[in-house]
Scaffold this active site. Structure first.
Site, PDB file in Angstrom:
ATOM      1  N   LYS A  93      -3.200 -10.002  -0.609  1.00  0.00           N
ATOM      2  CA  LYS A  93      -2.559  -9.813  -1.916  1.00  0.00           C
ATOM      3  C   LYS A  93      -1.205 -10.522  -2.026  1.00  0.00           C
ATOM      4  O   LYS A  93      -0.802 -10.909  -3.130  1.00  0.00           O
ATOM      5  CB  LYS A  93      -2.437  -8.327  -2.274  1.00  0.00           C
ATOM      6  CG  LYS A  93      -1.333  -7.572  -1.595  1.00  0.00           C
ATOM      7  CD  LYS A  93      -0.321  -7.046  -2.569  1.00  0.00           C
ATOM      8  CE  LYS A  93       0.771  -6.237  -1.883  1.00  0.00           C
ATOM      9  NZ  LYS A  93       1.196  -6.616  -0.550  1.00  0.00           N
ATOM     10  N   GLY A 100       0.807  -1.220   0.000  1.00  0.00           N
ATOM     11  CA  GLY A 100       0.000   0.000   0.000  1.00  0.00           C
ATOM     12  C   GLY A 100       0.842   1.272   0.000  1.00  0.00           C
ATOM     13  O   GLY A 100       0.442   2.288  -0.565  1.00  0.00           O
TER      14      GLY A 100
END
Lengths: 313, 313
Positions: free
Chosen positions: B212, B16
């Site tokens: 992810k 992120g």
């Protein structure tokens, strides 16, 4: 797998009603259900044709804009990024629905991809001086005066207007051509593509919306499409639409279509750009086919000449 | 173009912080600027390697959830569709930034695609009985009690929790392999992929979020990746992270990593799944490489063994 390079290529441009019907709120369930109508036909057509699917995003981008307006806690994103979000959303909905329709027909080896697509426009396009395309929610006059962007009175009320430039070229055209050539069904150019301008050697996004039918026509030309189907909510292009004198047109030459366009015989925000898109493609690629019909009749239009077929002369 | 099938394939999983740094609000400008750090390195690495890029979507999907909560006028969309929206958004931001970094290096013939990706999970996964992954905004106790979904007290406050199942297989794995084999840089599996379950012969989306890094490890295995780089905000996996006794690890065997995982030596929400992902890949593909490092050191990790390198024994 058959040799895709010998098959004809079909591009289906799906209008907003493929996803949200008039009077619906636009829940995810409604959108998935509606998509079965065009996609069951396209799944079947994929036995004979290479397939490209493009789509609109009007209601979906409108919803994202409305949510941005409601919520001060989240930084507002520029329009081009909202278009990218709708390409993800609608691309997924189309791809997964098409997947299931292909499987129903026992076609389970065709690879599908949804491509995030951007489209170059020209910063010297006069459209940049005149934001004209209404998008998103309706505002009161007081609300509108506080907004950081232009608004215009429309038939629905006062709405934001954005620039709607001409598509110059589709950035991913070579990728799309390569994918089609190797047997992929390609979903792309959602919402008219993410609008970008060329800055030196790189691209940058612009706050604009490109017409999805004009982008589809450009793509047809750039990737050698044979049949261009524009599918929306009416079976035919008509003169005097919605009046007792309405005449549905089965066949439209480029010359007649251009004359009707010049005479403003088609509504500017809806049928006008669709006819313009079909005409542009047939003018450039005179031996190809373009047809406008309803999402219920895509297969009929391809196989049985239903709808309004465009011809060079 | 060189023969891609003879080149090694590199998968970079961007955390992120590649998009939004700690303390930033997350404007579009900030996200584009931050992306230059990993993508300038990846552009350069693309001269030597086939490239796959995966990415997280935590803050972006959180913002979409928050906007949905603020706005009653728009139908709420299920989580899997919000994930699809972030795949469009972030895919576009990565692709356009990478495009410009490639052009700076004079590499202008490499085709790039962003694929909407979905990932199959198993409805009998015990995770479906225990929503545990916190996502989206913080609620007060009163707000939370009125919500139609489960919430949990977290370090940040009370947040929605969702199911986080194991990835079973990436639906587009054959497409991705084919694209890599023909020279494409592929951006995919955004936000862990759109989670779907198999229902008879079709797929349907589920309200869940897949990790992810675990999805990236599965993809590495399914498409024969040679080097798996997990890039986040620290240069090395460390023991006793953030204490005066912190030990950075340059090299980690599968056996040691599994022991540390069992002993809970890595934080559950952050480094734990990354180490787990690296271990899974090296356990399955023992002669391949996996490395965890910071987004500033992707090229160093690939070329000079910087960061924490995972080895079979």
């Amino acid at each position: 797998m058959t040799n895709q390079s010998k098959r004809k290529t079909l591009l289906a441009a799906l209008g907003g009603n493929a996803l949200i019907r008039s009077g619906q709120a636009g829940t995810a369930e409604e959108q998935f259900e509606n998509l079965r109508v065009p996609l069951s036909q396209i799944a079947d057509l994929s036995r004979e044709y290479n397939i490209i699917i493009t789509h609109g995003n009007g209601p979906q981008v409108g919803n994202l804009l409305l949510q941005q307006e409601c919520c001060d806690a989240v930084p507002r994103l520029p329009l081009e990024i909202l278009v990218a979000q709708t390409q993800g959303q609608i691309g997924y909905m189309i791809e997964s629905t098409l997947d299931s329709e292909l499987m129903k027909l026992g076609i389970d080896s065709t690879p599908l991809v949804t491509l995030i697509t951007y489209v170059v426009c020209d910063q010297s396009d006069p459209a940049f001086k005149n934001p004209s395309k209404p998008i998103g929610p309706v505002f009161t006059e007081t609300e509108a005066s506080a907004l950081p962007y232009p608004t215009k009175e429309t038939s629905k009320g006062r709405r934001r207007v954005v620039v709607s430039p001409e598509p110059v070229t589709i950035v991913e055209k070579l990728e799309i051509k390569k994918l089609i050539g190797t047997g992929f069904i390609v979903i792309c150019c959602g919402g008219g593509g993410i609008p970008v301008i060329r800055e030196e050697r790189a691209f940058s996004g612009v706050d604009a919306v490109i017409d999805k039918d004009l982008v589809s026509a450009k793509l047809c030309e750039e990737v050698d499409v044979d049949i261009f189907v524009i599918a929306s909510d009416v079976t035919h292009v008509a003169l005097d639409y919605g009046t007792p004198d309405q005449i549905n047109l089965d066949r439209l030459t480029v010359a007649d279509a251009e004359r009707y366009l010049k005479e403003d015989r088609f509504p500017a925000g809806s049928m006008g750009p669709k006819v313009e898109a079909a005409v542009r493609f047939i003018k450039t690629c005179r031996d190809k086919r373009a047809v406008i019909t309803s999402i219920e009749h895509i297969a009929d239009a391809v196989r049985d000449d239903f709808g309004t077929q465009f011809v060079a002369t």
